[in-house]
Motif scaffolding. Structure first.
Motif, PDB file in Angstrom:
ATOM      1  N   GLU A   1       0.826  -1.211   0.000  1.00 12.04           N
ATOM      2  CA  GLU A   1       0.000   0.000   0.000  1.00 12.04           C
ATOM      3  C   GLU A   1       0.856   1.254   0.000  1.00 12.04           C
ATOM      4  OE1 GLU A   1      -4.074  -1.497   2.245  1.00 12.04           O
ATOM      5  OE2 GLU A   1      -2.362  -0.850   3.457  1.00 12.04           O
ATOM      6  N   VAL A   2       2.003   1.190   0.669  1.00 11.23           N
ATOM      7  CA  VAL A   2       2.920   2.332   0.644  1.00 11.23           C
ATOM      8  C   VAL A   2       3.412   2.580  -0.782  1.00 11.23           C
ATOM      9  CG1 VAL A   2       5.145   3.208   1.449  1.00 11.23           C
ATOM     10  CG2 VAL A   2       3.636   2.009   3.040  1.00 11.23           C
ATOM     11  N   GLU A   3       3.698   1.510  -1.508  1.00 10.14           N
ATOM     12  CA  GLU A   3       4.092   1.656  -2.905  1.00 10.14           C
ATOM     13  C   GLU A   3       2.957   2.242  -3.741  1.00 10.14           C
ATOM     14  OE1 GLU A   3       7.136   1.155  -4.293  1.00 10.14           O
ATOM     15  OE2 GLU A   3       7.757   0.943  -2.191  1.00 10.14           O
ATOM     16  N   THR A   4       1.730   1.861  -3.409  1.00 12.20           N
ATOM     17  CA  THR A   4       0.566   2.396  -4.116  1.00 12.20           C
ATOM     18  C   THR A   4       0.450   3.909  -3.920  1.00 12.20           C
ATOM     19  OG1 THR A   4      -0.636   0.311  -3.875  1.00 12.20           O
ATOM     20  CG2 THR A   4      -1.947   2.273  -4.337  1.00 12.20           C
ATOM     21  N   LEU A   5       0.751   4.369  -2.703  1.00 12.04           N
ATOM     22  CA  LEU A   5       0.690   5.805  -2.412  1.00 12.04           C
ATOM     23  C   LEU A   5       1.645   6.604  -3.299  1.00 12.04           C
ATOM     24  CD1 LEU A   5       0.512   5.894   1.493  1.00 12.04           C
ATOM     25  CD2 LEU A   5      -1.304   6.495  -0.107  1.00 12.04           C
ATOM     26  N   LYS A   6       2.765   6.007  -3.646  1.00 13.25           N
ATOM     27  CA  LYS A   6       3.748   6.715  -4.472  1.00 13.25           C
ATOM     28  C   LYS A   6       3.196   7.027  -5.861  1.00 13.25           C
ATOM     29  CE  LYS A   6       7.693   4.577  -2.106  1.00 13.25           C
ATOM     30  NZ  LYS A   6       8.879   3.682  -2.248  1.00 13.25           N
ATOM     31  N   THR A   7       2.233   6.229  -6.292  1.00 15.15           N
ATOM     32  CA  THR A   7       1.563   6.495  -7.562  1.00 15.15           C
ATOM     33  C   THR A   7       0.293   7.313  -7.360  1.00 15.15           C
ATOM     34  OG1 THR A   7       2.389   4.397  -8.434  1.00 15.15           O
ATOM     35  CG2 THR A   7       0.555   5.419  -9.603  1.00 15.15           C
ATOM     36  N   ALA A   8      -0.434   7.003  -6.282  1.00 12.26           N
ATOM     37  CA  ALA A   8      -1.727   7.658  -6.057  1.00 12.26           C
ATOM     38  C   ALA A   8      -1.571   9.160  -5.806  1.00 12.26           C
ATOM     39  CB  ALA A   8      -2.432   7.006  -4.869  1.00 12.26           C
TER      40      ALA A   8
END
Length: 281
Positions: A165-172
């Motif tokens: 999810e932390v990796e997702t935040l980098k895109t979101a």
């Protein structure tokens, strides 16, 4: 295309505006479907159906219906709605901003958001820009709020995100800056009801303040790129920050900490290497 173009021109002529054109598009589509379903021609004329008969009859039906039946009430309703929105007092502006903010944010760019978008775009076509600015803001508070929740969680030592999810935040987050909410969906779907509550509260507060302070984007989308078009850019920026902070705080409070078991399971999935797989003869 022909019936849709005709009802759009009629809407403009009779003063039904964008809303008339939008509804008229459905009328044109229904008229075309009726012609296809009920008009029968000899075999020698079948080739004329898509090129002449359907466009002509659908345009005639939709045009007459729009001009003599539907157009007048829509034009009157548009005038009333425009006048009403321009006379809102302080408390009403905040309330309508909250309603638009909630509806525009809680389904993350889905059907509700698109319905609200059609409504506020119709208002913008009549020169009322504040409602569509609320929609822009509400579409941004989710990715910005979730990203802020990560950093606030670090401050209070509450880990609410898995490494994925932390990796997702980098895109979101960068997607959110240009009003693309969908980058947050992988996080939202992992804990739907808490996400919806946090998003709705943040969208309501930010939307209410944006409407109250008169943030007025001259374009209907694009996130921060819309700020230079506003006569009160500070109102949008401050309302966006407040809405994002509220989203972050609500999400941080509601969200359960990530357990060591979840982290371990995700670590084991990451450690899986396809090179280690062998296919025997």
């Amino acid at each position: 295309i022909a019936p849709g173009l005709l009802v759009g021109l009629i809407s403009r002529i009779i003063g039904a505006g964008f809303l008339g054109g939008l509804i008229g598009g459905y009328v044109a589509g229904w008229a075309a479907m009726l012609v296809i379903a009920y008009v029968k021609v000899p075999k020698w004329a079948a080739g004329l159906m898509p090129t002449l008969i359907i466009p002509f009859l659908a345009s005639l039906i939709a045009g007459l219906f729009m001009f003599y039946v539907l157009g007048g009430p829509i034009a009157a309703g548009t005038v009333w709605l425009t006048g009403y929105m321009k006379t809102l007092d302080t408390s009403q502006k905040f309330l309508y901003g909250m309603i638009i903010g909630v509806l525009a944010s809680v389904d993350y760019g889905g059907a509700i958001n698109k319905t609200v978008f059609a409504f506020v775009l119709a208002l913008q076509a009549e020169g009322i820009n504040e409602p569509i600015t609320v929609l822009i803001l509400a579409s941004m508070v989710t990715p910005m709020g979730y990203t802020l929740a990560y950093f606030l969680g670090k401050l209070v030592h509450k880990n609410i995100y898995t490494p994925l999810e932390v990796e997702t935040l980098k895109t979101a987050f960068p997607m959110g800056l240009v009003e693309i909410t969908e980058g947050s969906l992988p996080i939202v779907l992992n804990d739907l009801w808490r996400s919806v509550v946090a998003t709705g509260v943040g969208g309501a507060v930010g939307g209410g303040l944006s409407m109250l302070w008169g943030a007025d984007s001259k374009i209907p989308a694009s996130g921060l790129f819309a700020v230079p078009t506003m006569s009160r850019p500070w109102a949008f920026i401050v309302a966006l920050i407040i809405g994002s902070v509220v989203t972050a705080l609500v999400y941080l409070i509601l969200k359960k900490p990530v357990s060591a078991t979840d982290l371990q399971e995700e670590k084991e999935e990451e450690d899986l290497n396809l090179k280690d797989l062998k296919i025997s003869d």
